[in-house]
Structures are given as C-alpha cells and as structure tokens.
Write a protein that holds these residues in place. Structure first.
Motif, short mmCIF file in Angstrom:
data_model
loop_
_atom_site.label_atom_id
_atom_site.label_comp_id
_atom_site.label_asym_id
_atom_site.label_seq_id
_atom_site.Cartn_x
_atom_site.Cartn_y
_atom_site.Cartn_z
N PRO A 1 -4.38 -11.02 11.94
CA PRO A 1 -3.56 -10.55 12.96
C PRO A 1 -2.50 -9.55 12.24
O PRO A 1 -2.46 -9.54 10.69
N VAL A 2 -1.70 -8.77 13.14
CA VAL A 2 -0.80 -7.90 12.19
C VAL A 2 0.41 -8.25 12.63
O VAL A 2 0.96 -8.76 13.45
N VAL A 3 1.15 -7.77 11.20
CA VAL A 3 2.82 -8.43 11.35
C VAL A 3 3.62 -7.11 11.39
O VAL A 3 3.04 -6.53 9.98
N THR A 4 4.44 -6.67 11.70
CA THR A 4 5.74 -6.13 11.46
C THR A 4 6.45 -5.97 11.08
O THR A 4 7.18 -6.97 11.19
N LEU A 5 6.77 -4.92 10.88
CA LEU A 5 8.84 -5.31 10.30
C LEU A 5 9.49 -3.97 10.64
O LEU A 5 8.80 -3.34 11.03
N SER A 6 10.22 -4.71 11.34
CA SER A 6 11.33 -3.66 12.21
C SER A 6 13.18 -3.74 11.55
O SER A 6 13.05 -4.68 10.49
N PHE A 7 13.67 -2.81 11.56
CA PHE A 7 14.70 -3.15 11.43
C PHE A 7 15.39 -2.57 12.10
O PHE A 7 15.28 -2.06 13.65
N ALA A 8 16.99 -2.78 12.73
CA ALA A 8 18.15 -2.36 12.77
C ALA A 8 19.29 -2.95 12.49
O ALA A 8 19.79 -3.11 10.96
N THR A 9 20.93 -1.91 13.06
CA THR A 9 21.67 -1.99 11.85
C THR A 9 22.55 -2.37 12.87
O THR A 9 24.30 -1.78 12.53
N PRO B 1 17.33 2.63 12.03
CA PRO B 1 17.90 2.99 13.63
C PRO B 1 19.81 3.34 13.84
O PRO B 1 20.09 2.73 13.24
N LEU B 2 19.80 4.34 14.11
CA LEU B 2 21.60 4.27 14.58
C LEU B 2 21.87 4.20 16.50
O LEU B 2 23.00 4.28 16.60
N ASN B 3 20.95 3.78 16.93
CA ASN B 3 21.13 3.56 18.71
C ASN B 3 21.75 2.01 19.49
O ASN B 3 20.93 1.90 20.28
N GLY B 4 21.05 1.19 18.04
CA GLY B 4 21.07 0.01 18.73
C GLY B 4 19.89 -1.12 18.83
O GLY B 4 19.78 -2.02 18.94
N GLN B 5 18.95 0.05 18.96
CA GLN B 5 17.67 -0.68 18.95
C GLN B 5 17.11 -1.38 17.99
O GLN B 5 17.35 -0.84 16.80
N VAL B 6 15.66 -2.13 18.19
CA VAL B 6 14.85 -2.92 17.21
C VAL B 6 13.54 -1.75 17.14
O VAL B 6 13.71 -1.42 18.22
N GLU B 7 13.65 -0.81 15.68
CA GLU B 7 12.74 -0.01 15.56
C GLU B 7 11.72 -0.70 14.42
O GLU B 7 12.00 -0.59 13.45
N ILE C 1 0.76 -0.89 -0.06
CA ILE C 1 -0.36 0.13 0.13
C ILE C 1 0.50 1.30 -0.27
O ILE C 1 1.49 1.36 0.84
N PRO C 2 1.24 1.68 -0.96
CA PRO C 2 2.48 2.83 -1.19
C PRO C 2 1.92 4.13 -0.23
O PRO C 2 0.95 4.54 -0.10
N ILE C 3 3.10 4.99 0.13
CA ILE C 3 3.09 5.55 0.88
C ILE C 3 4.45 7.01 0.08
O ILE C 3 5.59 6.18 0.31
N LEU C 4 3.43 7.38 -0.09
CA LEU C 4 5.17 8.19 -1.00
C LEU C 4 5.18 9.49 -1.02
O LEU C 4 4.34 10.12 -0.36
N GLY C 5 6.79 9.56 -1.31
CA GLY C 5 7.51 10.56 -0.51
C GLY C 5 7.57 11.38 1.08
O GLY C 5 7.76 11.79 0.62
N ILE C 6 7.60 9.94 1.44
CA ILE C 6 7.20 10.14 2.69
C ILE C 6 8.22 9.36 3.68
O ILE C 6 9.01 8.31 3.07
N THR C 7 9.74 10.17 4.53
CA THR C 7 10.50 10.04 5.06
C THR C 7 9.84 8.86 6.26
O THR C 7 9.14 9.67 7.17
N LEU C 8 10.25 7.75 6.58
CA LEU C 8 9.52 6.95 7.15
C LEU C 8 10.96 6.79 8.78
O LEU C 8 11.66 6.02 8.58
N ALA C 9 10.57 8.00 9.93
CA ALA C 9 11.64 8.02 10.35
C ALA C 9 11.23 6.89 11.27
O ALA C 9 10.66 6.53 11.90
N ALA C 10 12.37 6.70 12.11
CA ALA C 10 12.62 4.32 12.64
C ALA C 10 12.41 5.11 14.34
O ALA C 10 13.00 5.17 15.49
N THR C 11 10.75 5.56 14.19
CA THR C 11 10.78 5.71 16.00
C THR C 11 9.48 4.78 15.67
O THR C 11 8.82 4.27 15.37
#
Length: 265
Positions: free
Chosen positions: A30-38, A114-120, A6-16
């Motif tokens: 059920p809801v599945v989330t997608l998270s990022f870590a570095t 994310p650059l804080n060692g967390q999973v966002e 479902i497109p979200i065009l032109g938005i920066t998705l900040a890692a919060t």
C-alpha cells in the motif's frame, strides 16, 4: 510534540497535486501519501485561547484593525519525515530502523506550502503492512557541517542558516521573514493508521496554520519582519510556528481528520 525521513536533495517540492497516489505501489505494498494544507488547526487556536481566523477565504490574507498582511509564498525546510510503528519507542534518526519506522524523506527538502486553501500532496511511500501511531519530522535549519545540507545549500542558497522563509506584504510594503527555527515535531495518529497487504493505502495531512504565525497574544496581526533574527517578536513568532502544526489521517484529502473532526477552522 517534537521529532522526523529516501533523500531528494536540493529540490523545491512545489505543492502540486500528484493525483491519486494511495493505491498499491510498484512492489505491491500500500502507498501512503503525505499532504500539506495551510488552514488553521482548530486545536491550536483553542489551546491558546485565540481567535485566529483570516478575514478572507484563504489563509494567506489576514486583517485586524487597520493592518493587512498578505502572504504570497511560504517555504519550510524539513527532514527525516517518518511514520512510527505502534510497537516502536522512537525513530532512530542516525541509523534508520526499517522495522520501526517508514520514511517519506530523510535528507532536507524544501516544501512550498500551498496558499490556495487546498490539500496538496508532496510525498508518498510504499508502506509495510502494520499499525503506525505517530508521525515525526524536523523543521530543519540548514547548517554548514553536513554534506546533505551542503548539497541543499548549493541548490537553495537563500536557505543557508535558516529553515523558513515567508514573502509577502504588510500594509502594502514588501517583507521577507526568515527563521532559524530548528525543532523536532512528533504528532500522535489517533486512532493509529493501520494498513494490511490488501489495503489500498491512505493519506496523512499536515496542517500548517499560517494565519497564526504572525499574531500577538491578543490576536492582532504583526509585521512579520519583527520576527526576524534579533527582532522584538522573534521568540513569539517561533513559538507560534511550533504551535500551529497538526497532523492526522486524511484519506480523502479534504483537510478533515478521518475520525470526524473538521480541522479547517
């Protein structure tokens, strides 16, 4: 390892963090989330025979010898992020087959890693009951021949013709690294992610090993600007990026594979 909804065009998705988004969705699914870590995927460093460890607690500060690299921001353009059912052979990236795949995002989105060692958490999708054994996505170079890309460029003019931008300092001097890497990525979910109509949902984490991007084959820190277009380390750093990514089910969002493997080292 290569492919991506479902497109979200032109938005920066900040890692919060979005809070707990793995309960039932508004439609009862059920809801599945997608998270990022570095943090560095363990399998990437083992496969390449390298020790890719940051010297500090965070993955955004690296030191080898007399060189210090500090990453202050890392952004990546992605599109067509999808979960593939066990029985599907592939996700059709032109005509979406809702019976074969579930889509987090289709159009290009800008992920602020994310650059804080967390999973966002970044995205969530109300998922149809079933078993899913693969996550697919594209690292996407923003083009000039697509209306969705045009909308994205209007909102993010710094990303015309590129897919990745990293800002920081190398030995105290500011740098900007950009890449036009354009590649499909596919990652097996083993065991498969399985949900039924009564399940509470779950989370999938994508680990992006930033501490492996700007390294020589011997493990030395590289000046990221040597990986810019036409520079001596362009091909090496592109390959490092492709090899740095890993995905797995991570229900408690702690950066560890739910089958028991710790992916944070």
């Amino acid at each position: 390892m290569k492919k991506l909804g479902i497109p979200i065009l032109g938005i920066t998705l900040a890692a919060t963090a979005c809070g707990d988004a793995t309960g039932p969705g508004s439609n009862g699914q059920p809801v599945v989330t997608l998270s990022f870590a570095t943090r560095q995927p363990a399998t990437a460093s083992l496969a390449r025979g390298l020790s890719l460890q940051a010297t500090g607690a965070l993955a955004d500060t690296l030191t080898t010898g007399g060189d210090t690299l500090i990453i202050t921001r890392a952004r990546i353009v992605m599109r067509e992020i999808e979960l593939e059912r066990v029985e599907a052979t592939s996700c059709d990236t032109t005509i979406v087959d809702h019976d074969a795949c579930e889509e987090f995002e289709i159009g290009p989105v800008l992920v602020d890693l994310p650059l804080n060692g967390q999973v966002e958490q970044e995205f969530s999708v109300a998922i149809a009951p079933g078993s899913y054994d693969e996550i697919e996505f594209e690292i996407h170079k923003v083009s000039n021949d697509d209306q969705e890309d045009a909308d994205f460029r209007n909102a993010n003019p710094d990303f015309a013709g590129i897919s990745i931008r990293v800002d920081g300092t190398f030995n105290g001097t500011d740098f900007v690294f950009t890449s036009d890497l354009d590649v499909e990525q596919e990652f097996d979910l083993n065991p498969p992610l399985t949900v039924d109509s009564t399940a509470a949902g779950t989370n999938v984490t994508i680990l992006v090993g930033l501490d492996g991007w700007f390294r020589s084959p011997a493990g030395a820190v590289l000046n990221p600007e040597t990986g810019n277009k036409g520079e001596v380390n362009e091909s090496l750093i592109k390959e490092n990026i492709k090899q740095s990514i890993e995905a797995f089910e991570d229900e408690d969002e702690d950066g560890e594979d739910d089958d028991g493997d710790d992916r944070s080292s």
